[in-house]
Write a protein that holds these residues in place. Structure first.
Motif, PDB file in Angstrom:
ATOM      1  N   SER A 126       1.883   4.941 -10.291  1.00 37.39           N
ATOM      2  CA  SER A 126       0.644   4.795 -10.602  1.00 37.39           C
ATOM      3  C   SER A 126      -0.264   4.753  -9.112  1.00 37.39           C
ATOM      4  CB  SER A 126       0.175   3.387 -11.397  1.00 37.39           C
ATOM      5  OG  SER A 126       0.458   2.170 -10.595  1.00 37.39           O
ATOM      6  N   ASP A 127      -1.360   5.337  -9.189  1.00 39.88           N
ATOM      7  CA  ASP A 127      -2.127   5.132  -7.749  1.00 39.88           C
ATOM      8  C   ASP A 127      -3.021   3.940  -7.637  1.00 39.88           C
ATOM      9  OD1 ASP A 127      -4.670   6.048  -8.950  1.00 39.88           O
ATOM     10  OD2 ASP A 127      -3.650   8.103  -9.133  1.00 39.88           O
ATOM     11  N   ASN A 128      -3.444   3.784  -6.603  1.00 41.49           N
ATOM     12  CA  ASN A 128      -4.077   2.453  -6.392  1.00 41.49           C
ATOM     13  C   ASN A 128      -5.759   2.488  -6.308  1.00 41.49           C
ATOM     14  OD1 ASN A 128      -3.543  -0.374  -5.703  1.00 41.49           O
ATOM     15  ND2 ASN A 128      -4.427  -0.307  -3.696  1.00 41.49           N
ATOM     16  N   MET A 166      -7.063   9.927  -1.570  1.00 38.76           N
ATOM     17  CA  MET A 166      -7.802  11.224  -1.651  1.00 38.76           C
ATOM     18  C   MET A 166      -8.882  10.895  -2.892  1.00 38.76           C
ATOM     19  SD  MET A 166      -5.378  13.746  -3.711  1.00 38.76           S
ATOM     20  CE  MET A 166      -6.558  14.834  -4.366  1.00 38.76           C
ATOM     21  N   ILE A 167      -9.865  11.846  -2.903  1.00 39.86           N
ATOM     22  CA  ILE A 167     -10.882  11.858  -3.995  1.00 39.86           C
ATOM     23  C   ILE A 167     -10.463  13.161  -4.654  1.00 39.86           C
ATOM     24  CG2 ILE A 167     -13.041  12.159  -4.608  1.00 39.86           C
ATOM     25  CD1 ILE A 167     -14.062  10.891  -1.771  1.00 39.86           C
ATOM     26  N   PHE A 168     -10.141  12.472  -6.227  1.00 43.28           N
ATOM     27  CA  PHE A 168      -9.756  13.545  -6.946  1.00 43.28           C
ATOM     28  C   PHE A 168     -11.098  14.650  -7.591  1.00 43.28           C
ATOM     29  CE2 PHE A 168      -6.357  10.617  -7.252  1.00 43.28           C
ATOM     30  CZ  PHE A 168      -4.962  11.356  -7.347  1.00 43.28           C
ATOM     31  N   SER A 169     -10.565  15.812  -7.687  1.00 47.52           N
ATOM     32  CA  SER A 169     -11.709  16.692  -8.287  1.00 47.52           C
ATOM     33  C   SER A 169     -12.044  16.274  -9.800  1.00 47.52           C
ATOM     34  CB  SER A 169     -11.229  17.991  -7.765  1.00 47.52           C
ATOM     35  OG  SER A 169     -12.210  18.981  -8.313  1.00 47.52           O
ATOM     36  N   ASN A 170     -13.236  16.571 -10.103  1.00 44.34           N
ATOM     37  CA  ASN A 170     -13.415  16.369 -11.523  1.00 44.34           C
ATOM     38  C   ASN A 170     -13.712  17.706 -12.304  1.00 44.34           C
ATOM     39  OD1 ASN A 170     -13.185  13.768 -11.827  1.00 44.34           O
ATOM     40  ND2 ASN A 170     -15.206  13.262 -11.277  1.00 44.34           N
ATOM     41  N   THR A 171     -13.724  18.862 -11.442  1.00 44.69           N
ATOM     42  CA  THR A 171     -13.859  20.253 -11.655  1.00 44.69           C
ATOM     43  C   THR A 171     -12.454  21.146 -11.771  1.00 44.69           C
ATOM     44  OG1 THR A 171     -16.025  20.339 -10.683  1.00 44.69           O
ATOM     45  CG2 THR A 171     -15.212  22.329 -11.470  1.00 44.69           C
ATOM     46  N   ALA A 202      -0.674   4.496  -2.322  1.00 41.17           N
ATOM     47  CA  ALA A 202      -2.222   4.514  -1.587  1.00 41.17           C
ATOM     48  C   ALA A 202      -2.158   6.104  -1.421  1.00 41.17           C
ATOM     49  CB  ALA A 202      -2.013   3.656  -0.380  1.00 41.17           C
ATOM     50  N   ASN A 203      -3.531   6.594  -1.926  1.00 39.06           N
ATOM     51  CA  ASN A 203      -4.117   7.814  -1.826  1.00 39.06           C
ATOM     52  C   ASN A 203      -5.149   8.022  -0.646  1.00 39.06           C
ATOM     53  OD1 ASN A 203      -2.379   9.266  -3.456  1.00 39.06           O
ATOM     54  ND2 ASN A 203      -3.616   8.686  -4.945  1.00 39.06           N
ATOM     55  N   GLU A 204      -5.617   6.724  -0.226  1.00 36.59           N
ATOM     56  CA  GLU A 204      -6.710   6.688   0.668  1.00 36.59           C
ATOM     57  C   GLU A 204      -6.261   5.468   1.804  1.00 36.59           C
ATOM     58  OE1 GLU A 204      -9.612   8.000   0.793  1.00 36.59           O
ATOM     59  OE2 GLU A 204      -9.910   8.923  -1.254  1.00 36.59           O
ATOM     60  N   ALA A 251      10.012  10.351   0.696  1.00 42.14           N
ATOM     61  CA  ALA A 251      11.353  10.728   0.134  1.00 42.14           C
ATOM     62  C   ALA A 251      11.907  10.666  -1.190  1.00 42.14           C
ATOM     63  CB  ALA A 251      12.054   9.868   1.239  1.00 42.14           C
ATOM     64  N   ARG A 252      11.093   9.655  -1.899  1.00 46.66           N
ATOM     65  CA  ARG A 252      11.508   9.097  -3.232  1.00 46.66           C
ATOM     66  C   ARG A 252      10.633  10.095  -4.144  1.00 46.66           C
ATOM     67  NH1 ARG A 252      12.552   3.456  -5.078  1.00 46.66           N
ATOM     68  NH2 ARG A 252      13.029   2.353  -3.182  1.00 46.66           N
ATOM     69  N   VAL A 253       9.446  10.303  -3.956  1.00 45.56           N
ATOM     70  CA  VAL A 253       8.566  11.239  -4.819  1.00 45.56           C
ATOM     71  C   VAL A 253       7.608  12.081  -3.845  1.00 45.56           C
ATOM     72  CG1 VAL A 253       6.982  11.318  -6.787  1.00 45.56           C
ATOM     73  CG2 VAL A 253       8.528   9.643  -6.740  1.00 45.56           C
ATOM     74  N   ASN A 254       7.800  13.380  -3.936  1.00 43.32           N
ATOM     75  CA  ASN A 254       7.123  14.161  -2.893  1.00 43.32           C
ATOM     76  C   ASN A 254       5.632  14.608  -3.347  1.00 43.32           C
ATOM     77  OD1 ASN A 254       6.726  15.697  -0.645  1.00 43.32           O
ATOM     78  ND2 ASN A 254       7.698  17.398  -1.149  1.00 43.32           N
ATOM     79  N   SER A 255       4.722  14.036  -2.822  1.00 43.32           N
ATOM     80  CA  SER A 255       3.391  14.477  -3.071  1.00 43.32           C
ATOM     81  C   SER A 255       2.567  14.663  -1.635  1.00 43.32           C
ATOM     82  CB  SER A 255       2.588  13.503  -3.991  1.00 43.32           C
ATOM     83  OG  SER A 255       1.279  13.900  -4.140  1.00 43.32           O
ATOM     84  N   PRO A 256       1.723  15.742  -1.458  1.00 45.22           N
ATOM     85  CA  PRO A 256       1.071  15.578  -0.137  1.00 45.22           C
ATOM     86  C   PRO A 256      -0.101  14.505  -0.108  1.00 45.22           C
ATOM     87  CG  PRO A 256       0.482  17.611  -1.699  1.00 45.22           C
ATOM     88  CD  PRO A 256       1.731  16.711  -2.085  1.00 45.22           C
ATOM     89  N   THR A 257      -0.249  14.029  -1.143  1.00 41.63           N
ATOM     90  CA  THR A 257      -1.378  12.747  -1.270  1.00 41.63           C
ATOM     91  C   THR A 257      -1.020  11.487  -0.851  1.00 41.63           C
ATOM     92  OG1 THR A 257      -1.042  12.366  -3.817  1.00 41.63           O
ATOM     93  CG2 THR A 257      -2.431  14.254  -3.297  1.00 41.63           C
TER      94      THR A 257
END
Length: 471
Positions: free
Chosen positions: A295-297, A1-6, A145-147, A178-184
């Motif tokens: 951490s994200d990639n 995902m592209i994180f928002s800066n606003t 991985a978020n993308e 199942a380990r850490v629940n994030s929709p991203t």
């Protein structure tokens, strides 16, 4: 995902009551400072800088030779710099990542990995030996991985690293959530070798250990210069001096006492938030009961972990270089970065909307172009230095200290024979060229994250030169 800066208005509310001090250092266990050096003394070894590198150097030197007179000098208080401000990830990696090590030293990577695991075992052994209460836990690290394009990169890393003895596990979307629940989260890898620690408690524990074995510590003692003598080095401070046979420099991101080192290191500010403790309902909403570091990639990545009292530390993403290598206390507070971090936090964990942050802080990282520590000597071998950890020094600093001591003692060891130890990173240009180059590189990395990982011509040139701006 592209994180928002606003940031949204509700995000800004989450920051309304933050204390602008590092959470780890905001602790009643913080020791009273030692006195400053106010006289002329002699020593066998002077270590300059009482962060992780300096503490390990002093402790290991005394353990190897209890008769060696070791003096440790610190400009402020022990651990007041990066050592007391970081995320507390204690990695076995000495190369910042498997891929970075493979790109640079493929022939000796297996040995470097072996030494890295041995180094982490040594850290754990010292914690047990000196009974250091620092919440050390071998929970591992998850890289997510978020993308879509990042999924195959992680799968390849898990498969390739196995050939070098690593035990990195690939996790698909269902397994990671199942380990850490994030929709991203789309996929992840888990490296079980990484440990988590309360870094300030570790640094204070090492401080106590140094004192117990006979290291002489002087805090509030700014070193103003070095002067070479025939058989010694004169270490000058504001109110006293030490004449020493050997000197170990462990100043990292702070202005170096050897001017030429400023070409190899750029001081970059990193920023961090800490939440209030999560309720049971909030924790159940995200899972994360294993206390893994995460951490994200992305090139501009977040790192995060849980604390012993159920908080979430959330840092990274922005990495800010201030012109002319500026390092100053006022740069530790950057409201726009704190707001951006908070917004990205709630994008990652929307189920935690309403959670508040209690602490926000910044710290300076000694960044070098190869992302791993480097070493060298000066004054005919009487002075050695280790620097350039680029944010991965909690674990690697002990190895860095061992190499420094090998060099100062004139020992040829499996560490000193590594090309990683013998070589230097590519230098950065001086100002006024440094600022635009660093900032354009950062913009390029952000653009790559926004465009499916596609690297522009500038990044491709840096890759071809082996400068490794990929993390």
């Amino acid at each position: 995902m592209i994180f928002s800066n606003t940031p949204r208005p509700e995000t800004l509310k989450s920051l309304a009551d933050v204390k602008h001090v590092p959470f780890w250092l905001d602790d009643p266990a913080r020791p009273e400072p030692a006195s400053a050096l106010t006289e002329s003394i002699t020593a066998d070894l002077v270590v300059i800088g009482a962060g992780f590198t300096g503490l390990w150097t002093a402790l290991l030197a005394k353990q190897a030779d209890p008769s060696r007179d070791v003096v440790l000098l610190e400009a402020g208080e022990t651990g007041i710099g990066a050592s007391g401000r970081n995320g507390g990830f204690v990695a076995s990696s000495l190369t910042h990542s498997f891929q970075n090590g493979l790109n640079r030293w493929p022939k000796e990577l297996k040995k470097i990995i072996e030494l890295g695991h041995k180094n982490l075992d040594g850290i754990e052994a010292a914690i047990k030996q000196f009974n250091i209460d620092c919440d050390f836990i071998r929970s591992g690290e998850i890289n997510v991985a978020n993308e879509e394009y990042q999924i195959e990169e992680l799968r390849e890393e898990a498969e390739h690293s196995a050939q070098y003895g690593e035990r990195i596990q690939f996790l698909d979307r269902e397994q990671i959530r199942a380990r850490v629940n994030s929709p991203t989260y789309l996929a992840a890898i888990h490296d079980p070798s990484v440990a988590m620690v309360n870094p300030a408690r570790l640094v204070w524990g090492l401080r106590r250990a140094c004192l117990e074995v006979g290291v002489r510590l002087f805090e509030g003692t700014q070193v103003t210069g070095l002067e070479e003598k025939r058989e010694s080095v004169l270490v000058k401070t504001s109110y006293g001096q030490v004449e020493s046979k050997r000197v170990a420099l462990a100043t990292n991101a702070f202005p170096p006492l050897l001017k030429r080192l400023s070409f190899y290191v750029v001081p970059v500010y990193d920023y961090v938030l800490m939440t209030e403790p999560l309720s049971k309902e909030q924790r159940d909403a995200i899972g994360w009961h294993g206390r893994e570091g995460v951490s994200d990639n992305g090139n501009q990545f977040h790192y995060y972990r849980t604390s012993a009292d159920g908080r979430i530390l959330w840092g990274g993403y922005d990495a800010i270089y201030y012109p002319n290598n500026e390092v100053a206390p006022h740069l530790e507070n950057r409201p726009e970065t704190f707001a951006r971090l908070a917004e990205n936090f709630f994008q990652t964990f929307p189920q935690l909307t309403g959670l508040r942050f209690t602490h926000a802080w910044g710290g300076v990282i000694d960044t070098c172009s190869r992302y791993t520590a480097f070493w060298g000597q000066a004054y005919g071998g009487k002075v050695a230095y280790a620097m350039g950890y680029t944010g991965l020094g909690v674990g690697a600093s002990r190895f860095g200290a061992q190499v420094m001591l090998d060099l100062l003692d004139g020992k040829k060891t499996e560490r000193t024979e590594l090309q990683m130890v013998k070589s230097k990173p590519f230098p950065f240009p001086p100002e006024p060229f440094r600022s635009p180059i660093v900032n354009f590189t950062r913009w390029s990395l952000n653009s790559a994250d926004d465009n499916g990982g596609e690297r522009n011509l500038w990044l491709k040139i840096l890759d071809a030169l082996g400068l490794g701006f990929d993390s």
